[in-house]
Design an enzyme around this catalytic site. Structure first.
Site, PDB file in Angstrom:
ATOM      1  N   HIS A 193      21.790 -24.926 -37.177  1.00  0.00           N
ATOM      2  CA  HIS A 193      22.263 -23.705 -37.906  1.00  0.00           C
ATOM      3  C   HIS A 193      22.928 -22.709 -37.527  1.00  0.00           C
ATOM      4  CE1 HIS A 193      21.783 -19.969 -40.648  1.00  0.00           C
ATOM      5  NE2 HIS A 193      20.987 -19.369 -39.673  1.00  0.00           N
ATOM      6  N   HIS A 234      21.843 -15.842 -32.647  1.00  0.00           N
ATOM      7  CA  HIS A 234      21.197 -14.847 -33.531  1.00  0.00           C
ATOM      8  C   HIS A 234      19.886 -14.756 -33.947  1.00  0.00           C
ATOM      9  CE1 HIS A 234      22.482 -17.475 -36.653  1.00  0.00           C
ATOM     10  NE2 HIS A 234      21.552 -16.922 -37.317  1.00  0.00           N
ATOM     11  N   GLU A 269      14.120 -14.000 -32.849  1.00  0.00           N
ATOM     12  CA  GLU A 269      13.007 -14.039 -34.084  1.00  0.00           C
ATOM     13  C   GLU A 269      12.277 -15.239 -33.923  1.00  0.00           C
ATOM     14  OE1 GLU A 269      13.390 -13.998 -38.935  1.00  0.00           O
ATOM     15  OE2 GLU A 269      15.275 -13.734 -37.750  1.00  0.00           O
ATOM     16  N   ASP A 270      12.908 -16.310 -33.527  1.00  0.00           N
ATOM     17  CA  ASP A 270      12.068 -17.448 -33.854  1.00  0.00           C
ATOM     18  C   ASP A 270      11.856 -18.240 -32.520  1.00  0.00           C
ATOM     19  OD1 ASP A 270      12.395 -17.368 -36.517  1.00  0.00           O
ATOM     20  OD2 ASP A 270      14.460 -18.180 -36.719  1.00  0.00           O
ATOM     21  N   ASP A 313      25.571 -16.046 -41.451  1.00  0.00           N
ATOM     22  CA  ASP A 313      24.313 -16.419 -41.666  1.00  0.00           C
ATOM     23  C   ASP A 313      23.719 -16.704 -42.964  1.00  0.00           C
ATOM     24  OD1 ASP A 313      21.460 -17.096 -40.498  1.00  0.00           O
ATOM     25  OD2 ASP A 313      21.106 -14.842 -40.976  1.00  0.00           O
TER      26      ASP A 313
END
Length: 696
Positions: free
Chosen positions: A48, A72, A76-77, A139
């Site tokens: 992604h 990006h 977050e992940d 995104d």
């Protein structure tokens, strides 16, 4: 999925000086950090960010933006932090990644609050560097392309709705029409699958039956223009399904009744040729009046430039035509990204303006619902053009009023608005503006935004500013009332109190500060006994706090009237002592007393205005309010109890609407003054039985 060397080669093709080592590090970093994570499609998760970076290379963006696209989702992940990003890739990339990253702490928030907080942070970061928006749009576009792999229909619908409401309009506002159209198409497929399938099937049938009609029309246009010595490119296409569906919904027609399904684009050498081409097309085929739009002389806020017209082709077929230059076409499809405006520091003023408006909305919005509502208003399309008397141009949504115009010029001007001239004529503030109107705002330094304006303003900026002002004013009034009540409570205490006792009471009641305590008292969120106990612990053990409301006759006196002149309180706004008031004097009649914000004053009544004020001993009047109750047993009784607790006598009570799950009443109350009425409204709004309470 792009391989590492392919991505680097793409960047080097348009930026030979790009830092190849940093791009390689960013690619390897995202692959390592995302590791064995999988997407809903079953692909490795790192595919992604790599695809998002590929979309950024299509726009020929700089190496920091490509690295941001790759990184990006790492914060977050994965276990990576912003500090890690800064250490490995520098402060600029870290700042951009932080702008795109969602806040981890919002995961426990309700859905609307989470979406609003994401949007709040995103808008603030975007205002500092537009590249944050470009990465976020890419995104979202890639996520929409793979949305069908998500199993949960509810989650697909939620993501599609958010895309349609926020991200597609944002893409439009920065001129990225290619992104906007694809997002709308993919979201439309999820939100309205039956309509999507119906329209795509009909379009497929048309393609089978038209026998190359689109190509034939494009060729005929090119021949007509070539015959006049113009070298142009002409291409044709059907409008995409969401555009057709939106027209069906707006016009309330069926698919068969949509006549302008085909659209054609004419690419000219320069701007002068665009106007020549339009003239040739208009003389070759009949054009449809009212359908011509000149975005060359007056570009859209996002920099979009083109001529739009509609023609009646053979057999009464309607076709839309867009005429532009090659440079305009690239700008129109990819907007800000096509100009590298973020890098050169020369963003168009229109872009700066609407970004500034969005940040004001972020600051002014009270909660998640307001933020989402106002932002959607600010970024949606369908605009009109209006001018200041000096010729400055402002774009506004259709249906905008002079108040919307005033707030668009400047927030302070909007707040001080008291009147307006449209094309030189005094007009009510609720008058909808039309294309080309010249608007002059009449202001007064002591004026304030009025609650009644919410009934006709349409821009998110205006609504956010008005609501904020009204909230602050109402809070200040309630807090001032609370101070008076606090003084009354202090008198009844067994001992005199000082500032320390008040500070201690604030702590015992777990209030933020003294102002919050006064507001709680004024809004009846805390009763007298609790306040007394907090000030002097133990003093209420044998203390009866029941108050007797002193019975008083109504006494109304008005200052500013000539002796012997009669007056009457207006039935439209029902002023009560404490309101700011003016008088209207008609020839041969007495004076009618209105509140300063009465809607009747904006209707242009031809009368003399008198500056009035209440006499010192004025008290007692009928206050009118509209109360919406939840439609369940006992709510009407709860409302009556609140009136009794606040010592208000009900003069009139009328049910004006009953639509489950609500019932609406208009109530006339015998109140002492504005402070008394404000306290009753605050008590109603705090009740679980009441959905809404407002003064009429």
């Amino acid at each position: 999925m792009l391989r590492q060397y392919e991505l680097v080669e793409r960047v080097k093709a348009y930026d030979p000086d790009a830092d190849e080592a940093m791009l390689n590090r960013a690619y390897v970093y995202t692959v390592q950090k995302h590791g064995s994570q999988k997407r809903a499609s079953g692909d490795p998760y790192f595919s992604h960010p790599v695809e998002v970076a590929g979309l950024m290379t299509d726009l020929k963006l700089d190496q920091e933006t490509i690295a941001t696209a790759l990184l990006h989702d790492t914060v977050e992940d994965t276990l990576a932090t912003i500090d890690d990003i800064e250490e490995n890739f520098g402060p600029e990339v870290a700042r951009l990644v932080d702008g795109v990253t969602k806040l981890s702490k919002i995961d426990a928030m309700p859905e609307d609050d989470r979406a609003a907080e994401n949007l709040r942070k995103f808008l603030l970061a975007m205002s500092e560097d537009i590249r944050v928006l470009l990465v976020k749009l890419a995104d979202r576009l890639h996520n929409m392309r793979t949305l069908h792999f998500i199993k949960s229909p509810e989650k697909r619908q939620r993501i599609a709705r958010e895309t349609m409401d926020i991200y597609a309009p944002l893409a439009e506002r920065v001129g990225m029409y290619e992104y906007m159209r694809e997002m709308q198409m993919l979201a439309f497929e999820q939100l309205e699958p039956e309509a999507f399938n119906l329209i795509t099937d009909r379009l497929a049938d048309i393609r089978k039956q038209d026998g190359g009609q689109v190509d034939a029309i494009a060729f005929a246009m090119k021949q007509a223009l070539a015959g006049a010595g113009l070298a142009v490119e002409v291409s044709g296409r059907e409008k995409h399904p969401f555009s057709i569906w939106r027209k069906m919904a707006e016009r309330h027609v069926s698919f068969e009744q949509i006549t302008d399904i085909m659209a054609f684009r004419v690419i000219c050498e320069d701007e002068a040729d665009c106007y020549r081409a339009m003239g040739i097309l208009h003389t070759t085929w009949q054009f449809i009046p009212g359908k011509f739009k000149d975005y060359l002389s007056t570009p859209k806020n996002n920099g979009y430039k083109s001529l739009h017209t509609s023609l009646i082709y053979e057999n009464s077929m309607r076709v839309e035509v867009q005429i532009r230059t090659r440079d305009m076409h690239r700008t129109n499809e990819f907007g800000l990204a096509a100009h590298w405006a973020y890098k050169q520091g020369d963003r168009p003023d229109g872009q700066v303006g609407w970004l500034r408006d969005l940040i004001e909305i972020v600051d002014a919005s009270h909660d998640s619902e307001e933020l989402l509502e106002h932002t959607r208003m600010a970024i949606y399309q369908d605009r009109i053009f209006a001018f200041t008397p000096k010729g400055a141009l402002f774009q506004l949504p259709k249906g905008s009023s002079p108040v919307d115009f005033a707030f668009a010029v400047h927030t302070d001007l909007g707040a001080q608005t008291v009147g307006a001239k449209i094309n030189g004529r005094h007009m009510p503030l609720r008058t909808p503006l039309s294309n080309g109107d010249v608007v002059e705002i009449i202001k007064a330094k002591k004026a304030e935004p009025q609650l009644a304006w919410l009934g006709f303003v349409v821009t998110g900026k205006a609504r956010a500013a008005i609501r904020r002002s009204v909230r602050l004013k109402e809070r200040a009034e309630v807090a001032e009332l609370g101070r008076k009540l606090f003084d009354d409570i202090a008198v009844r205490l067994p001992a005199r109190i000082g500032k320390k006792a008040t500070k201690d009471a604030v702590k015992r009641l777990e209030m933020a500060d003294e102002e919050a305590l006064m507001y709680a008292i004024g809004a009846a969120k805390i009763d007298d006994r609790e306040v007394m106990e907090a000030l002097v612990p133990g003093c209420t053990a044998a203390f009866d706090t029941q108050e007797d409301w002193p019975t008083q006759e109504k006494t109304i006196s008005i200052r500013g009237l000539t002796a012997g002149v009669g007056f009457a309180l207006a039935k439209c706004c029902h002023p009560v002592p404490g309101d700011r008031i003016v008088g209207l004097r008609k020839s041969g009649e007495g004076v009618e007393v209105h509140t300063i914000d009465c809607i009747e004053l904006a209707t242009g009544i031809d009368t003399d205005w008198l500056d009035l004020s209440w006499g010192k001993r004025s008290h007692g009047a009928t206050g009118r309010m509209r109360v919406t109750l939840y439609d369940r047993p006992g709510t009407l009784a709860e409302m009556a109890v609140l009136f009794a607790q606040n010592h208000a006598n009900v003069m009139t009570l009328e049910q004006v609407q009953h639509d489950k799950p609500f019932q609406m009443y208009e109530v006339g109350l015998d109140v002492k003054d504005l402070a008394h009425l404000t306290r009753i409204l605050s008590a109603l709004r705090a009740s679980d039985a009441v959905a809404q309470a407002e003064r009429i």
